[in-house]
Design a protein around this motif. Structure first.
Motif, PDB file in Angstrom:
ATOM      1  N   SER A   1       0.944   5.367   2.556  1.00 50.03           N
ATOM      2  CA  SER A   1      -0.349   5.209   1.911  1.00 50.03           C
ATOM      3  C   SER A   1      -0.330   3.974   1.015  1.00 50.03           C
ATOM      4  O   SER A   1       0.709   3.452   0.669  1.00 50.03           O
ATOM      5  CB  SER A   1      -0.681   6.436   1.083  1.00 50.03           C
ATOM      6  OG  SER A   1       0.416   6.750   0.262  1.00 50.03           O
TER       7      SER A   1
ATOM      8  N   MET B   1       6.814  -1.243  11.740  1.00 53.72           N
ATOM      9  CA  MET B   1       5.508  -1.759  12.151  1.00 53.72           C
ATOM     10  C   MET B   1       5.529  -2.148  13.625  1.00 53.72           C
ATOM     11  O   MET B   1       6.586  -2.352  14.214  1.00 53.72           O
ATOM     12  CB  MET B   1       5.148  -2.995  11.322  1.00 53.72           C
ATOM     13  CG  MET B   1       4.912  -2.688   9.861  1.00 53.72           C
ATOM     14  SD  MET B   1       4.356  -4.152   8.983  1.00 53.72           S
ATOM     15  CE  MET B   1       4.021  -3.428   7.368  1.00 53.72           C
TER      16      MET B   1
ATOM     17  N   LYS C   1       4.587  -8.016  14.401  1.00 52.95           N
ATOM     18  CA  LYS C   1       5.120  -8.496  13.119  1.00 52.95           C
ATOM     19  C   LYS C   1       6.489  -9.150  13.269  1.00 52.95           C
ATOM     20  O   LYS C   1       6.935  -9.883  12.392  1.00 52.95           O
ATOM     21  CB  LYS C   1       5.241  -7.317  12.142  1.00 52.95           C
ATOM     22  CG  LYS C   1       3.925  -6.826  11.584  1.00 52.95           C
ATOM     23  CD  LYS C   1       3.364  -7.812  10.581  1.00 52.95           C
ATOM     24  CE  LYS C   1       2.021  -7.358  10.032  1.00 52.95           C
ATOM     25  NZ  LYS C   1       1.413  -8.429   9.217  1.00 52.95           N
TER      26      LYS C   1
ATOM     27  N   ASP D   1      -4.956  -5.558  14.270  1.00 47.34           N
ATOM     28  CA  ASP D   1      -5.113  -4.928  12.974  1.00 47.34           C
ATOM     29  C   ASP D   1      -4.137  -5.540  11.957  1.00 47.34           C
ATOM     30  O   ASP D   1      -2.969  -5.745  12.262  1.00 47.34           O
ATOM     31  CB  ASP D   1      -4.781  -3.433  13.137  1.00 47.34           C
ATOM     32  CG  ASP D   1      -5.605  -2.589  12.198  1.00 47.34           C
ATOM     33  OD1 ASP D   1      -5.952  -3.100  11.110  1.00 47.34           O
ATOM     34  OD2 ASP D   1      -5.891  -1.441  12.558  1.00 47.34           O
ATOM     35  N   LYS D   2      -4.635  -5.816  10.758  1.00 46.90           N
ATOM     36  CA  LYS D   2      -3.723  -6.260   9.698  1.00 46.90           C
ATOM     37  C   LYS D   2      -2.747  -5.142   9.354  1.00 46.90           C
ATOM     38  O   LYS D   2      -1.616  -5.361   8.946  1.00 46.90           O
ATOM     39  CB  LYS D   2      -4.524  -6.658   8.443  1.00 46.90           C
ATOM     40  CG  LYS D   2      -4.821  -8.129   8.374  1.00 46.90           C
ATOM     41  CD  LYS D   2      -4.396  -8.764   7.046  1.00 46.90           C
ATOM     42  CE  LYS D   2      -2.994  -9.342   7.148  1.00 46.90           C
ATOM     43  NZ  LYS D   2      -2.616 -10.132   5.971  1.00 46.90           N
ATOM     44  N   ASP D   3      -3.238  -3.926   9.536  1.00 46.28           N
ATOM     45  CA  ASP D   3      -2.403  -2.754   9.310  1.00 46.28           C
ATOM     46  C   ASP D   3      -1.570  -2.488  10.556  1.00 46.28           C
ATOM     47  O   ASP D   3      -2.066  -1.954  11.549  1.00 46.28           O
ATOM     48  CB  ASP D   3      -3.313  -1.558   9.023  1.00 46.28           C
ATOM     49  CG  ASP D   3      -2.535  -0.259   8.961  1.00 46.28           C
ATOM     50  OD1 ASP D   3      -1.281  -0.301   8.932  1.00 46.28           O
ATOM     51  OD2 ASP D   3      -3.172   0.800   8.948  1.00 46.28           O
TER      52      ASP D   3
ATOM     53  N   THR E   1       3.095  -8.284   2.868  1.00 48.05           N
ATOM     54  CA  THR E   1       2.846  -8.349   1.431  1.00 48.05           C
ATOM     55  C   THR E   1       4.196  -8.258   0.712  1.00 48.05           C
ATOM     56  O   THR E   1       5.184  -7.797   1.288  1.00 48.05           O
ATOM     57  CB  THR E   1       1.974  -7.175   0.963  1.00 48.05           C
ATOM     58  OG1 THR E   1       2.714  -5.959   1.146  1.00 48.05           O
ATOM     59  CG2 THR E   1       0.668  -7.114   1.736  1.00 48.05           C
TER      60      THR E   1
ATOM     61  N   LYS F   1       3.479   5.542   8.859  1.00 49.99           N
ATOM     62  CA  LYS F   1       2.384   5.031   8.044  1.00 49.99           C
ATOM     63  C   LYS F   1       2.480   5.518   6.603  1.00 49.99           C
ATOM     64  O   LYS F   1       2.627   6.704   6.327  1.00 49.99           O
ATOM     65  CB  LYS F   1       1.055   5.458   8.653  1.00 49.99           C
ATOM     66  CG  LYS F   1      -0.096   4.894   7.858  1.00 49.99           C
ATOM     67  CD  LYS F   1      -1.326   4.748   8.718  1.00 49.99           C
ATOM     68  CE  LYS F   1      -2.415   4.185   7.842  1.00 49.99           C
ATOM     69  NZ  LYS F   1      -3.325   3.345   8.542  1.00 49.99           N
TER      70      LYS F   1
ATOM     71  N   GLN G   1       5.445  -4.741   0.947  1.00 51.78           N
ATOM     72  CA  GLN G   1       6.001  -4.366   2.254  1.00 51.78           C
ATOM     73  C   GLN G   1       7.374  -5.001   2.463  1.00 51.78           C
ATOM     74  O   GLN G   1       8.268  -4.387   3.050  1.00 51.78           O
ATOM     75  CB  GLN G   1       5.062  -4.829   3.375  1.00 51.78           C
ATOM     76  CG  GLN G   1       3.741  -4.088   3.413  1.00 51.78           C
ATOM     77  CD  GLN G   1       2.719  -4.770   4.325  1.00 51.78           C
ATOM     78  OE1 GLN G   1       2.904  -5.913   4.750  1.00 51.78           O
ATOM     79  NE2 GLN G   1       1.636  -4.062   4.628  1.00 51.78           N
TER      80      GLN G   1
ATOM     81  N   TRP H   1       1.292  -0.730  10.633  1.00 55.53           N
ATOM     82  CA  TRP H   1       2.188   0.428  10.486  1.00 55.53           C
ATOM     83  C   TRP H   1       2.190   1.278  11.739  1.00 55.53           C
ATOM     84  O   TRP H   1       1.141   1.537  12.326  1.00 55.53           O
ATOM     85  CB  TRP H   1       1.748   1.317   9.311  1.00 55.53           C
ATOM     86  CG  TRP H   1       1.901   0.715   7.954  1.00 55.53           C
ATOM     87  CD1 TRP H   1       0.898   0.290   7.130  1.00 55.53           C
ATOM     88  CD2 TRP H   1       3.121   0.482   7.246  1.00 55.53           C
ATOM     89  NE1 TRP H   1       1.414  -0.196   5.965  1.00 55.53           N
ATOM     90  CE2 TRP H   1       2.767  -0.091   6.006  1.00 55.53           C
ATOM     91  CE3 TRP H   1       4.471   0.697   7.543  1.00 55.53           C
ATOM     92  CZ2 TRP H   1       3.728  -0.456   5.052  1.00 55.53           C
ATOM     93  CZ3 TRP H   1       5.417   0.337   6.598  1.00 55.53           C
ATOM     94  CH2 TRP H   1       5.039  -0.235   5.367  1.00 55.53           C
TER      95      TRP H   1
ATOM     96  N   GLU I   1      -3.283 -11.428  14.368  1.00 59.63           N
ATOM     97  CA  GLU I   1      -4.303 -10.878  13.475  1.00 59.63           C
ATOM     98  C   GLU I   1      -5.536 -11.773  13.464  1.00 59.63           C
ATOM     99  O   GLU I   1      -6.669 -11.290  13.388  1.00 59.63           O
ATOM    100  CB  GLU I   1      -3.716 -10.683  12.080  1.00 59.63           C
ATOM    101  CG  GLU I   1      -2.744  -9.503  12.063  1.00 59.63           C
ATOM    102  CD  GLU I   1      -1.624  -9.644  11.054  1.00 59.63           C
ATOM    103  OE1 GLU I   1      -1.748 -10.488  10.145  1.00 59.63           O
ATOM    104  OE2 GLU I   1      -0.625  -8.922  11.191  1.00 59.63           O
TER     105      GLU I   1
END
Ligand SMILES: Nc1nc2c(c(=O)[nH]1)N[C@H]1C(S)=C(S)[C@@H](COP(=O)(O)O)O[C@H]1N2
Ligand SMILES: [Mo]
Length: 415
Positions: A415, A375, A379, A404-406, A340, A413, A343, A408, A399
């Motif tokens: 928030s 990450m 990635k 996981d798209k997440d 994003t 990690k 990010q 981290w 993905e």
């Protein structure tokens, strides 16, 4: 033998047989799923179903504890039935040992986030090793014990001489019985089919082929002029990579030279940027030390990367306000991933050109790869050659296949 003992033997024999059957089918499933999971050809076929298969593999692997524990309850009795049959006692030992190795290392891999890389690294090696040794052993064991390979009545005649010949078939049997022949044929079949990949695996794990120095020697990359390392890079401030990279690719390793390589920043930018290698290698670089964690459980520590901070390139291109996503393309033509806009502001994201003071070898994604230290490394796109700013979301290669798209890391990690 008195009838009471016979009945006990029969009863326990039934239980043991059913444990054995359950165990065998679970191992078959685990073997098949375990071999399919890392197997390239299946990635496309399975798509996101691969993640389901992984969870089934984990689930059945955990369920393997049931027959093992049940067996251990009966093991004392079984043991006394195996009196005078050392070969079968050994077999029990070996099989239990292999399953313990698989289960324990499997649990660590399943819970790799909780255990952390210092556990999951060796666990992955152990899981692999046990597969390479255990699987051929178990297949051989089951093939040579199926009924059609047995000589008739072998089981029912239970005098000691027979039992001994079962343990060491050489003693009384003629050298070339049908059974011996089939056994050797199976053994030979294994040697021919599994042997080469086993040796390849063994030599690569012994020589730690993911070692940066060796990969650089084997194949640096061919782009000229070679980038000149910054003072912090050679000798590397991080003291040199620790651990072995596993070389991952979803395509054959692409090969680049000065005439077919370029780097582009385009999409929703004020100014599209494009460099050839001679220009790109002149861009100012910085140096950063970070760890590398693959989501399958292995890590490499203290990598000294030298490259261009992503932010520097984005600022130079001028990101338009409609851009939501930074999309990264690999020069392999297949692999992509994204971050994003938010990010992408992280200062340690790097378009890396050197690792430990050397050009990044093509096996590790050179001449240029992305590094996103906070990450998981799916990635970190290898052979990076294009960054596109887009308005919509983008689902990366893995993905789209269930990762996981997440991405981290647990320790970082946010928030
Ligand atoms: N182009 C491309 N980039 C990629 C991959 C890939 O298969 N192709 N695999 C990713 C994954 S899952 C990991 S763990 C790392 C592995 O990097 P390495 O092969 O240099 O060890 O690269 C990431 N980037
Ligand atoms: Mo990975």
């Amino acid at each position: 033998m008195d009838t009471w003992l016979k009945r006990v033997r029969k009863g326990i024999g039934k239980k043991l047989a059913s444990i054995h059957r359950w165990n065998a089918w679970m191992i078959v499933f685990l073997a098949v799923s375990g071999l399919i999971l890392p197997w390239g050809a299946w990635r496309e076929i399975l798509g996101a179903g691969r993640v389901w298969l992984k969870w089934l593999h984990v689930g059945v692997g955990l369920a393997l504890l049931l027959p093992v524990l049940y067996y251990l309850l009966l093991a004392g009795k079984h043991w006394s039935l195996l009196k005078g049959r050392p070969a079968q006692k050994w077999n029990v030992f070996i099989v239990l040992f292999i399953m313990a190795g698989w289960i324990l290392s499997g649990v660590v891999l399943w819970q790799f986030r909780a255990f952390g890389p210092s556990w999951s690294n060796p666990a992955l090696t152990i899981h692999d090793t046990f597969t390479w040794i255990g699987l051929p052993y178990i297949i051989y064991h089951s093939l040579t014990r199926t009924r059609w390979l047995k000589e008739p009545h072998r089981r029912t005649v239970r005098n000691d001489i027979n039992i001994q010949t079962e343990a060491s078939p050489v003693s009384t049997e003629p050298l070339y019985t049908r059974r011996a022949f089939i056994r050797s044929a199976i053994g030979l079949g294994f040697a021919v089919t599994l042997g080469p990949s086993f040796i390849k695996w063994l030599s690569s794990s012994l020589s730690s082929s993911g070692n940066v120095e060796e990969l650089v020697q084997k194949d640096g990359n061919h782009l000229l002029p070679a980038p000149q390392p910054a003072a912090e890079s050679l000798p590397p401030v991080g003291g040199g990579s620790q651990g072995s990279f596993r070389i991952y690719t979803v395509t054959p390793i692409p090969s680049f030279n000065n005439s077919n390589w370029s780097f582009t920043v385009d999409g929703l930018v004020n100014k599209t940027l494009k460099w050839n290698w001679e220009e790109f290698v002149k861009l100012p670089r910085s140096v950063q030390v970070s760890n590398f964690h693959c989501v399958t459980g292995w890590s490499v520590y203290n990598n000294t990367w030298e490259g261009i901070p992503l932010k520097q390139l984005l600022d130079q291109a001028g990101v338009q306000s409609s851009a939501q996503t930074v999309k990264f393309y690999s020069g392999d033509g297949e692999y992509t991933d994204s971050l994003t806009m938010e990010q992408a502001q992280m200062k340690d994201i790097m378009i890396a050109v050197m690792l430990d003071g050397k050009p990044i070898p093509s096996d590790l994604g050179g001449p240029v790869r992305l590094v996103v230290p906070q990450m998981y490394t799916y990635k970190s796109v290898k052979w990076l050659n294009r960054i596109e700013l887009i308005a919509e979301d983008h689902i990366g290669y893995w993905e789209a296949r269930g990762y996981d798209k997440d991405a981290w890391l647990p320790s970082t990690k946010r928030s």
